[in-house]
Scaffold this motif. Structure first.
Motif, PDB file in Angstrom:
ATOM      1  N   CYS A  66       0.832  -1.215   0.000  1.00  0.00           N
ATOM      2  CA  CYS A  66       0.000   0.000   0.000  1.00  0.00           C
ATOM      3  C   CYS A  66       0.868   1.266   0.000  1.00  0.00           C
ATOM      4  O   CYS A  66       1.916   1.293   0.632  1.00  0.00           O
ATOM      5  N   GLY A  70      -1.124   0.656   4.429  1.00  0.00           N
ATOM      6  CA  GLY A  70      -2.179  -0.286   4.833  1.00  0.00           C
ATOM      7  C   GLY A  70      -3.512   0.365   5.111  1.00  0.00           C
ATOM      8  O   GLY A  70      -4.127   0.121   6.145  1.00  0.00           O
ATOM      9  N   CYS A  71      -3.992   1.174   4.139  1.00  0.00           N
ATOM     10  CA  CYS A  71      -5.257   1.896   4.332  1.00  0.00           C
ATOM     11  C   CYS A  71      -6.446   0.931   4.380  1.00  0.00           C
ATOM     12  O   CYS A  71      -7.468   1.212   5.004  1.00  0.00           O
ATOM     13  N   GLY A  72      -6.307  -0.228   3.716  1.00  0.00           N
ATOM     14  CA  GLY A  72      -7.402  -1.204   3.702  1.00  0.00           C
ATOM     15  C   GLY A  72      -8.411  -0.947   2.610  1.00  0.00           C
ATOM     16  O   GLY A  72      -9.362  -1.705   2.445  1.00  0.00           O
ATOM     17  N   GLU A  73      -8.232   0.129   1.862  1.00  0.00           N
ATOM     18  CA  GLU A  73      -9.247   0.493   0.864  1.00  0.00           C
ATOM     19  C   GLU A  73      -8.731   0.545  -0.571  1.00  0.00           C
ATOM     20  O   GLU A  73      -9.500   0.334  -1.508  1.00  0.00           O
ATOM     21  N   CYS A  74      -7.452   0.809  -0.740  1.00  0.00           N
ATOM     22  CA  CYS A  74      -6.932   0.945  -2.107  1.00  0.00           C
ATOM     23  C   CYS A  74      -6.851  -0.426  -2.775  1.00  0.00           C
ATOM     24  O   CYS A  74      -7.040  -1.457  -2.137  1.00  0.00           O
ATOM     25  N   CYS A  77      -4.166  -2.870  -1.279  1.00  0.00           N
ATOM     26  CA  CYS A  77      -4.633  -3.484  -0.033  1.00  0.00           C
ATOM     27  C   CYS A  77      -5.650  -4.594  -0.316  1.00  0.00           C
ATOM     28  O   CYS A  77      -5.536  -5.703   0.187  1.00  0.00           O
TER      29      CYS A  77
HETATM   30 ZN   LIG Z   1      -3.984   0.677   0.862  1.00  0.00          ZN
END
Ligand SMILES: [Zn+2]
Length: 396
Positions: A66, A70-74, A77
């Motif tokens: 990422c 580690g945004c979890g949304e892109c 990820c």
């Molecule tokens: Zn991300």
């Protein structure tokens, strides 16, 4: 424990705030530096079964790919977490071991530059299953790693790994998540109602996957109740032998339920690819036929090994339930203040506790341990289970 502090790809690593902090620091070091120099190239993630080793490895892999840690949304990820990122390879085995050929394949991959991502990440979920020759092959890649390659090895204990590999890895250790944390996770992530989540978290004793299976499946809860009813029924030798036979049969059926369709598909695929190779004449055809037979034999062996492992996993769950039952018996017998796990079976716990001594309960718990060890060797499951149930029998 503050699970609210976890966000992005780390959200589900409940109760592992310390490990998450370590991994986040490693990720941000690569960002601020703008290069891979600060990165440790081999990590060993250990922790008890069900604590989330492979989830931690996936989250770490995603955070490394990422652009913002580690945004979890892109896209990086999402694909890394889902197992479809081109620069994250996850090796999960259903076999008893990971052989040298499989490791060499990984090492080849490890030598390549990342195609899209920032790193070439290789996750080995059951690194304790790498054979000694496999470990030798792995060692070279860990000792002289390409600049952008990161190995993430997962195992229950560091001691399960060959010492030469272990000593070259940076180690992070997960702990057993609390009942409260698992209850919260089941509700939030899996949409389980509170009562069921609470029950599943309590009886799963810190094993997240087991808690989820129990929360979501009536059959799993039913099976568990049957196992816990066993101790009171072991009143004769005949009853013990019968129960052992049934447990092993159910475990085989469990394994077959998982493998039947998979076995058939794998065999079809292999036969199709072998059929495509015919059509040449003379000696070449003979050689090809021999190759085909060998390939089918190999597949057959792999499938048998997989079925055996799944059967063993199923019996292992039985042993875990029985251990929790006799643990409760011992709590009653010794007056220890701990909370019982099997509240629903408490009348049976009390009955066995009244009819036996703490010493005999310890002998029984020891018999369960010995059975677990026997199942890891080549003792036939039926013999191991018979011997166990006779030790647990109420006539003793
Ligand atoms: Zn991300």
């Amino acid at each position: 424990m503050d699970s609210a502090a976890l966000s992005g790809v780390w959200t589900d690593l409940i109760g592992q705030e310390q490990v998450v902090a370590t991994l986040q620091r490693a990720v941000s070091a690569t960002e601020s530096d703008g290069s891979a120099r600060a990165m440790t190239h081999a990590w060993l993630i250990t922790g008890p079964p069900g604590s989330g080793r492979s989830n931690a490895a996936r989250a770490f892999a995603a955070a490394l790919q990422c652009r913002v840690g580690g945004c979890g949304e892109c896209n990086a990820c999402a694909t890394a977490l889902a197992g479809s990122h081109p620069d994250v390879t996850v090796i999960r085995t259903e076999q008893l071991s990971i052989g040298v050929d499989q490791v060499r394949e990984l090492v080849r991959r490890a030598a390549m530059s990342p195609t899209l991502g920032r790193f070439q990440v290789l996750v080995v979920e059951d690194a304790d299953r790498i054979t000694e020759r496999g470990a030798d092959a792995l060692l070279k890649s860990i000792e002289e790693p390409p600049a952008r390659t990161v190995w993430l090895l997962c195992a229950p204990n560091a001691e399960d790994l060959v010492a030469t590999v272990r000593s070259r890895c940076r180690r992070v250790e997960l702990c057993t998540p609390s009942t409260a944390a698992i209850t919260e996770l089941l509700q939030r992530r899996d949409g389980i109602d509170e009562v069921t989540a609470r029950f599943a978290a309590r009886v799963a004793q810190g094993h997240i996957g087991r808690a989820r299976a129990l929360a979501r499946s009536d059959a799993a809860r039913q099976r568990r109740a049957e196992v816990l009813a066993l101790p009171s029924t072991l009143t004769s030798l005949g009853a013990c032998l019968r129960a052992a036979g049934e447990l092993v049969e159910t475990a085989s059926a469990d394994a077959a339920g998982v493998t039947a369709e998979l076995d058939r598909r794998e065999r079809e695929e292999l036969e199709r690819s072998l059929a495509g190779a015919t059509g040449t004449g003379g000696g070449a055809r003979n050689i090809k036929q021999r190759h085909a037979q060998a390939a089918l034999r190999d597949l057959d062996e792999q499938q048998k090994a997989r079925a055996k492992r799944l059967q063993r996993d199923s019996l292992d769950r039985v042993l875990t339930e029985l251990t929790s039952f006799y643990r409760d018996v011992l709590i009653v017998q010794t007056g220890a203040g701990a909370d019982p796990i099997n509240v629903e079976q408490f009348d049976q716990v009390e009955r066995i506790a009244a009819a036996s001594t703490a010493e005999s309960t310890i002998v029984r718990l020891d018999a369960i341990l010995q059975c677990r060890r026997a199942l890891e060797t080549n003792v036939t499951p039926v013999l191991a289970m018979e011997s166990l149930l006779i030790s647990l029998s109420t006539t003793r």
